[in-house]
Design an enzyme around this catalytic site. Structure first.
Site, PDB file in Angstrom:
ATOM      1  N   LYS A   1       8.519 -13.356   4.654  1.00 43.88           N
ATOM      2  CA  LYS A   1       7.197 -13.521   4.193  1.00 43.88           C
ATOM      3  C   LYS A   1       7.077 -14.356   2.981  1.00 43.88           C
ATOM      4  O   LYS A   1       7.666 -14.631   2.039  1.00 43.88           O
ATOM      5  CB  LYS A   1       6.706 -12.042   3.545  1.00 43.88           C
ATOM      6  CG  LYS A   1       5.287 -12.061   2.995  1.00 43.88           C
ATOM      7  CD  LYS A   1       4.656 -10.544   2.698  1.00 43.88           C
ATOM      8  CE  LYS A   1       3.488 -10.585   2.283  1.00 43.88           C
ATOM      9  NZ  LYS A   1       2.751  -9.016   2.049  1.00 43.88           N
TER      10      LYS A   1
ATOM     11  N   SER B   1      -6.372  -5.331   0.386  1.00 48.45           N
ATOM     12  CA  SER B   1      -7.245  -5.506  -0.624  1.00 48.45           C
ATOM     13  C   SER B   1      -8.678  -4.988   0.094  1.00 48.45           C
ATOM     14  O   SER B   1      -9.577  -4.353  -0.616  1.00 48.45           O
ATOM     15  CB  SER B   1      -7.450  -6.776  -1.316  1.00 48.45           C
ATOM     16  OG  SER B   1      -6.275  -7.048  -1.899  1.00 48.45           O
TER      17      SER B   1
ATOM     18  N   ASN C   1      11.105 -10.194   1.473  1.00 47.08           N
ATOM     19  CA  ASN C   1       9.847 -10.792   0.621  1.00 47.08           C
ATOM     20  C   ASN C   1      10.764 -11.538  -0.411  1.00 47.08           C
ATOM     21  O   ASN C   1      11.274 -10.939  -1.552  1.00 47.08           O
ATOM     22  CB  ASN C   1       9.335  -9.378   0.187  1.00 47.08           C
ATOM     23  CG  ASN C   1       8.164  -9.696  -0.670  1.00 47.08           C
ATOM     24  OD1 ASN C   1       7.692 -10.830  -0.837  1.00 47.08           O
ATOM     25  ND2 ASN C   1       7.527  -8.819  -1.595  1.00 47.08           N
TER      26      ASN C   1
ATOM     27  N   PHE D   1       0.937  -1.207   0.238  1.00 49.99           N
ATOM     28  CA  PHE D   1       0.022  -0.175  -0.057  1.00 49.99           C
ATOM     29  C   PHE D   1       0.934   1.238   0.051  1.00 49.99           C
ATOM     30  O   PHE D   1       0.746   2.255  -0.861  1.00 49.99           O
ATOM     31  CB  PHE D   1      -0.862   0.196   1.136  1.00 49.99           C
ATOM     32  CG  PHE D   1      -1.763   1.490   1.076  1.00 49.99           C
ATOM     33  CD1 PHE D   1      -3.067   1.036   0.684  1.00 49.99           C
ATOM     34  CD2 PHE D   1      -1.523   2.230   2.036  1.00 49.99           C
ATOM     35  CE1 PHE D   1      -3.777   2.305   0.656  1.00 49.99           C
ATOM     36  CE2 PHE D   1      -2.239   3.312   2.025  1.00 49.99           C
ATOM     37  CZ  PHE D   1      -3.528   3.393   1.109  1.00 49.99           C
TER      38      PHE D   1
ATOM     39  N   ASN E   1      -2.808  -8.179  -8.958  1.00 51.81           N
ATOM     40  CA  ASN E   1      -1.903  -7.460  -9.351  1.00 51.81           C
ATOM     41  C   ASN E   1      -0.676  -7.874  -9.939  1.00 51.81           C
ATOM     42  O   ASN E   1      -0.110  -9.163  -9.437  1.00 51.81           O
ATOM     43  CB  ASN E   1      -1.431  -6.310  -8.069  1.00 51.81           C
ATOM     44  CG  ASN E   1      -0.235  -6.946  -7.452  1.00 51.81           C
ATOM     45  OD1 ASN E   1       0.838  -6.645  -7.685  1.00 51.81           O
ATOM     46  ND2 ASN E   1      -0.632  -7.584  -6.265  1.00 51.81           N
TER      47      ASN E   1
ATOM     48  N   PHE F   1       7.392  -5.041  -8.345  1.00 55.81           N
ATOM     49  CA  PHE F   1       8.062  -4.211  -7.421  1.00 55.81           C
ATOM     50  C   PHE F   1       8.403  -2.926  -7.889  1.00 55.81           C
ATOM     51  O   PHE F   1       9.671  -2.513  -8.240  1.00 55.81           O
ATOM     52  CB  PHE F   1       9.581  -4.632  -7.263  1.00 55.81           C
ATOM     53  CG  PHE F   1       9.472  -6.159  -6.165  1.00 55.81           C
ATOM     54  CD1 PHE F   1       8.414  -6.092  -5.402  1.00 55.81           C
ATOM     55  CD2 PHE F   1      10.491  -6.860  -5.983  1.00 55.81           C
ATOM     56  CE1 PHE F   1       8.170  -7.354  -4.348  1.00 55.81           C
ATOM     57  CE2 PHE F   1      10.314  -8.155  -5.127  1.00 55.81           C
ATOM     58  CZ  PHE F   1       9.373  -8.199  -4.297  1.00 55.81           C
TER      59      PHE F   1
ATOM     60  N   ASN G   1       5.392 -11.652  -9.017  1.00 49.19           N
ATOM     61  CA  ASN G   1       5.678 -10.829 -10.186  1.00 49.19           C
ATOM     62  C   ASN G   1       7.172 -10.552 -10.441  1.00 49.19           C
ATOM     63  O   ASN G   1       7.429  -9.793 -11.384  1.00 49.19           O
ATOM     64  CB  ASN G   1       4.969  -9.620  -9.962  1.00 49.19           C
ATOM     65  CG  ASN G   1       3.474  -9.958  -9.583  1.00 49.19           C
ATOM     66  OD1 ASN G   1       2.958 -10.568 -10.355  1.00 49.19           O
ATOM     67  ND2 ASN G   1       2.857  -9.379  -8.759  1.00 49.19           N
ATOM     68  N   THR G   2       8.069 -10.882  -9.759  1.00 44.72           N
ATOM     69  CA  THR G   2       9.399 -10.687 -10.189  1.00 44.72           C
ATOM     70  C   THR G   2       9.690 -12.255 -10.560  1.00 44.72           C
ATOM     71  O   THR G   2      10.094 -13.183  -9.767  1.00 44.72           O
ATOM     72  CB  THR G   2      10.419 -10.285  -9.046  1.00 44.72           C
ATOM     73  OG1 THR G   2       9.965  -9.017  -8.806  1.00 44.72           O
ATOM     74  CG2 THR G   2      11.965 -10.276  -9.526  1.00 44.72           C
TER      75      THR G   2
ATOM     76  N   ASN H   1       9.519  -3.652   4.092  1.00 45.48           N
ATOM     77  CA  ASN H   1       9.591  -4.894   3.372  1.00 45.48           C
ATOM     78  C   ASN H   1      10.491  -4.787   2.331  1.00 45.48           C
ATOM     79  O   ASN H   1      10.503  -3.536   1.623  1.00 45.48           O
ATOM     80  CB  ASN H   1       8.085  -5.248   2.921  1.00 45.48           C
ATOM     81  CG  ASN H   1       8.150  -6.330   2.364  1.00 45.48           C
ATOM     82  OD1 ASN H   1       8.729  -6.646   0.867  1.00 45.48           O
ATOM     83  ND2 ASN H   1       7.015  -7.167   2.398  1.00 45.48           N
TER      84      ASN H   1
ATOM     85  N   SER I   1       6.803 -12.481  -3.726  1.00 39.44           N
ATOM     86  CA  SER I   1       6.091 -11.933  -4.627  1.00 39.44           C
ATOM     87  C   SER I   1       6.283 -12.663  -5.911  1.00 39.44           C
ATOM     88  O   SER I   1       7.318 -13.165  -6.359  1.00 39.44           O
ATOM     89  CB  SER I   1       6.783 -10.682  -5.172  1.00 39.44           C
ATOM     90  OG  SER I   1       6.351  -9.950  -6.360  1.00 39.44           O
TER      91      SER I   1
HETATM   92  C1  LIG Z   1      -1.780  -3.962  -5.227  1.00 44.70           C
HETATM   93  C2  LIG Z   1      -1.022  -4.700  -4.449  1.00 44.70           C
HETATM   94  C3  LIG Z   1       0.392  -4.670  -4.264  1.00 44.70           C
HETATM   95  C4  LIG Z   1       1.122  -5.347  -3.276  1.00 44.70           C
HETATM   96  N1  LIG Z   1       2.527  -4.897  -3.184  1.00 44.70           N
HETATM   97  C5  LIG Z   1       3.197  -6.002  -2.358  1.00 44.70           C
HETATM   98  C6  LIG Z   1       4.378  -5.717  -1.886  1.00 44.70           C
HETATM   99  O1  LIG Z   1       5.109  -4.790  -2.725  1.00 44.70           O
HETATM  100  N2  LIG Z   1       5.222  -6.349  -1.055  1.00 44.70           N
HETATM  101  C7  LIG Z   1       4.546  -7.361  -0.551  1.00 44.70           C
HETATM  102  O2  LIG Z   1       5.070  -8.222   0.393  1.00 44.70           O
HETATM  103  N3  LIG Z   1       3.313  -7.662  -0.738  1.00 44.70           N
HETATM  104  C8  LIG Z   1       2.484  -6.710  -1.768  1.00 44.70           C
HETATM  105  N4  LIG Z   1       1.180  -7.078  -1.750  1.00 44.70           N
HETATM  106  C9  LIG Z   1       0.652  -8.264  -1.031  1.00 44.70           C
HETATM  107  C10 LIG Z   1      -0.167  -7.816   0.295  1.00 44.70           C
HETATM  108  O3  LIG Z   1       0.792  -7.274   1.210  1.00 44.70           O
HETATM  109  C11 LIG Z   1      -0.877  -9.095   0.977  1.00 44.70           C
HETATM  110  O4  LIG Z   1       0.118 -10.025   1.292  1.00 44.70           O
HETATM  111  C12 LIG Z   1      -1.795  -9.555   0.141  1.00 44.70           C
HETATM  112  O5  LIG Z   1      -2.419  -8.536  -0.609  1.00 44.70           O
HETATM  113  C13 LIG Z   1      -3.035 -10.387   0.855  1.00 44.70           C
HETATM  114  O6  LIG Z   1      -3.458  -9.664   1.763  1.00 44.70           O
HETATM  115  P1  LIG Z   1      -5.130  -8.844   1.246  1.00 44.70           P
HETATM  116  O7  LIG Z   1      -6.021  -9.968   0.706  1.00 44.70           O
HETATM  117  O8  LIG Z   1      -5.586  -8.430   2.563  1.00 44.70           O
HETATM  118  O9  LIG Z   1      -4.757  -7.697   0.386  1.00 44.70           O
HETATM  119  C14 LIG Z   1       0.504  -6.433  -2.564  1.00 44.70           C
HETATM  120  C15 LIG Z   1      -0.671  -6.657  -2.807  1.00 44.70           C
HETATM  121  C16 LIG Z   1      -1.478  -5.835  -3.643  1.00 44.70           C
HETATM  122  C17 LIG Z   1      -3.065  -6.019  -3.683  1.00 44.70           C
END
Ligand SMILES: Cc1cc2nc3c(=O)[nH]c(=O)nc-3n(C[C@H](O)[C@H](O)[C@H](O)COP(=O)(O)O)c2cc1C
Length: 364
Positions: free
Chosen positions: A214, A317, A170, A63, A110, A114, A175-176, A139, A173
């Site tokens: 994580k 979310s 972390n 966020f 998403n 990063f 996405n990397t 993080n 993710s």
């Molecule tokens: C738009 C978006 C960007 C995120 N970016 C990261 C991030 O940069 N690093 C990370 O560890 N998790 C990231 N997350 C994952 C969240 O920290 C969380 O682990 C995940 O969304 C599950 O929680 P939620 O269902 O409450 O969203 C992201 C999630 C969303 C939706």
């Protein structure tokens, strides 16, 4: 005030591209004159990783990627904020569009990859507020093109440990490309050995900073055995379970958007994330506390995470769909649950249902 403002603003924000709506929200939070949050009921206080949390509800990573508004979020009632993911060098992430709302499912996909302003900018902001109080963790992640990804984590630990309440590694993710391979046993052992070593070096001059790991909710149980075994052997301070999922539950209603590549979060993630949390809890055997994250959108879901093994929780979310009033709603629900069981503190509920959750059919 903020509740009213939000109710008026939400339809407008939802008419925007999700990423534009997010940037605007950060800008609004950065300049909103927010009063200090009212003190929390002491039954919500949590002690974990050597830190005193006023309440167990944290803003999840992603966020506030660049640590622009951690103090605004604390003022809005979060018990802690996890800024980041930050990478050593600035990077743009994947091409847009890369965030999708699954409205009918109350989910988000998403594939940001990063996007980060980089360590310099984020470090400057965290250093400027280091004495402001409140728990703000960071993080950290590796740059996509890093020649040695482990070296990126080591460098970031050294730089951020002195200005952050805790640091989260972390490696989950989706996405990397290849990042999640760092969860494999040999790679993880090497990573954690070097990261904990770096933390010990910094501790000598800056004091101890907890290091959390994580993980993805998509690990097999055999992989989870390895990850927990290594995390315990290397003495991490805690784990966060978990990140977004690459799976797509069969009952998603937004079938078109569900085909977008990326990590799914929000309500559809709740069953899997809670199951993996309970599976982690029974393997950790109290060696360190867990943060439960994934799909929390109500007091009931928050309580379910705690009963599955979470000492602390995080969410992201659901704020898109429910707004910031959710934080107060969860606090009230937790206080009511303690009162109805005549308990003094949430710690008495942590893990109460873990064994039962692990005996259920695997969530589909
Ligand atoms: C738009 C978006 C960007 C995120 N970016 C990261 C991030 O940069 N690093 C990370 O560890 N998790 C990231 N997350 C994952 C969240 O920290 C969380 O682990 C995940 O969304 C599950 O929680 P939620 O269902 O409450 O969203 C992201 C999630 C969303 C939706």
């Amino acid at each position: 005030m903020i509740g009213l403002f939000e109710r008026l603003a939400r339809p407008f924000l939802h008419a925007l591209d999700p990423e534009d709506a997010h940037s605007l929200t950060i800008k609004m939070l950065a300049c909103a004159p927010l009063p200090r949050a009212a003190g929390d009921d002491k039954c919500l206080a949590v002690r974990a990783f050597g830190l005193n949390f006023p309440n167990p509800i944290g803003m999840a990573a992603g966020f506030d990627k660049n640590a622009e508004v951690p103090d605004a979020l604390l003022r809005l009632g979060f018990g802690f904020v996890e800024a980041g993911t930050v990478t050593p060098l600035p990077q743009r992430g994947n091409p847009r569009p890369r965030v999708f709302r699954l409205n009918a499912d109350r989910g988000v996909i998403n594939r940001l990859g990063f996007n980060s302003q980089g360590a310099e900018a984020v470090l400057r902001r965290l250093a400027a507020r280091a004495n402001a109080g409140g728990i703000v963790g960071i993080n950290i992640g590796a740059n996509k093109d890093a020649a040695d990804r482990v070296a990126d984590y080591v460098r970031l630990i050294e730089r951020f440990a002195p200005v952050a309440s805790y640091v989260t590694i972390n490696i989950s993710s989706p996405n990397t490309p290849g990042l999640r391979n760092l969860q494999q046993a040999e790679a993880l052992d090497d990573l954690l050995a070097r990261v904990i070593d770096a933390r010990e070096r910094v501790t000598r001059r800056a004091g101890p900073t907890p290091v959390l790991l994580k993980i993805a909710p998509d690990l097999s149980l055999a992989e989870l055995d390895d990850v927990v075994g290594i995390a315990r052997a290397r003495r991490v301070d805690g784990m966060i379970v978990g990140n977004t999922t690459l799976t797509r539950p069969a009952n998603l209603r937004e079938t078109g958007k569900a085909k977008e590549a990326g990590g799914l979060s929000g309500r559809p993630l709740l069953p899997l994330a809670t199951r993996m949390l309970a599976e982690t809890y029974v393997r950790v055997e109290g060696a360190f506390p867990l943060i439960g994250v994934g799909g929390i959108d109500s007091g009931t879901a928050a309580l379910g995470k705690i009963r599955a093994g979470a000492s602390l929780i995080q969410l992201y979310s659901a704020l898109v769909f429910r707004g910031l009033g959710l934080v107060a709603e969860i606090k009230s629900a937790l206080i009511a649950a303690l009162e109805s069981d005549s308990l003094d503190n949430l710690s008495e509920l942590v893990g109460a249902d873990a064994a039962a959750v692990t005996a259920e059919a695997w969530p589909g």
